[in-house]
Design a protein around this motif. Sequence first.
Motif: not given
Length: 254
Positions: A68-69, A107-115, A141-142, A145-161
Amino acid sequence: MRPLLVLVPVVLITLAGIPAQWLAVKLNLGARRWIPVLYHRAVLALVGVTVRVNGAPAAERPLMILSNHVSWLDICVLGSRFPLCFVAKSEVAGWPGIGLLAKLQRTIFVDRQARAATGRVSEAIAARLGDGDPVVLFAEGTSSDGNRVLPFRSALVGAARPSAEGRPATLQPLAIAYVAQGGMPLGRARRPLVAWYGDMDLAPHLMEVLRRGGIEVELSFGAPIAGADRKAATGRAEAATRAMVAEALNPRPA
């Protein structure tokens, strides 16, 4: 006065560390992994941040950590524990000062707006994992407020090969929870004093954190997750992180 007393030595340490890390990265020296760790530890000591750790990073490689972030402080908190690489949004690369430090952290930079960029970023993550570097992905992905965990995105998890030797990649959930400041527990209303999210301006938030100091943060490493299905694995990591954050923010009485 306290922000100035913190900022001056932080700037001096940064100016001394930049050429050393630049040279280590340029020459591909082993020190490129450990200079950032020492730097982040020094920064946390100056700011007044105490880190408590539950569990440990998995020993298996390749290793992707799904976290989380909460705040810009997360970078120093995680970076102070062990050598690793971050995945960050592309805008960070252009931030004055911070962008340079992020690049030197490799750091690896990602443009989340460019599929179309997702494939290239996945390849970069896979290459870093293949070199034995743990990669931290802030899976929400963002920041929150530290009181909760937002939904996780799976798009880049597939890079774990799997590695070149055929070892399966390990996914590990991680929870970051800011639990106290100045010796007093951070409740729901006060946690945004540390959390940096939404449209908060960085400079005022930074100065407020430096002025107050005395921050206590809890890191909790979950059990490694196996399985080739990235969406299912991401869901399990999210559930584990959510449970660990809840436990850290609302600990059971002894």
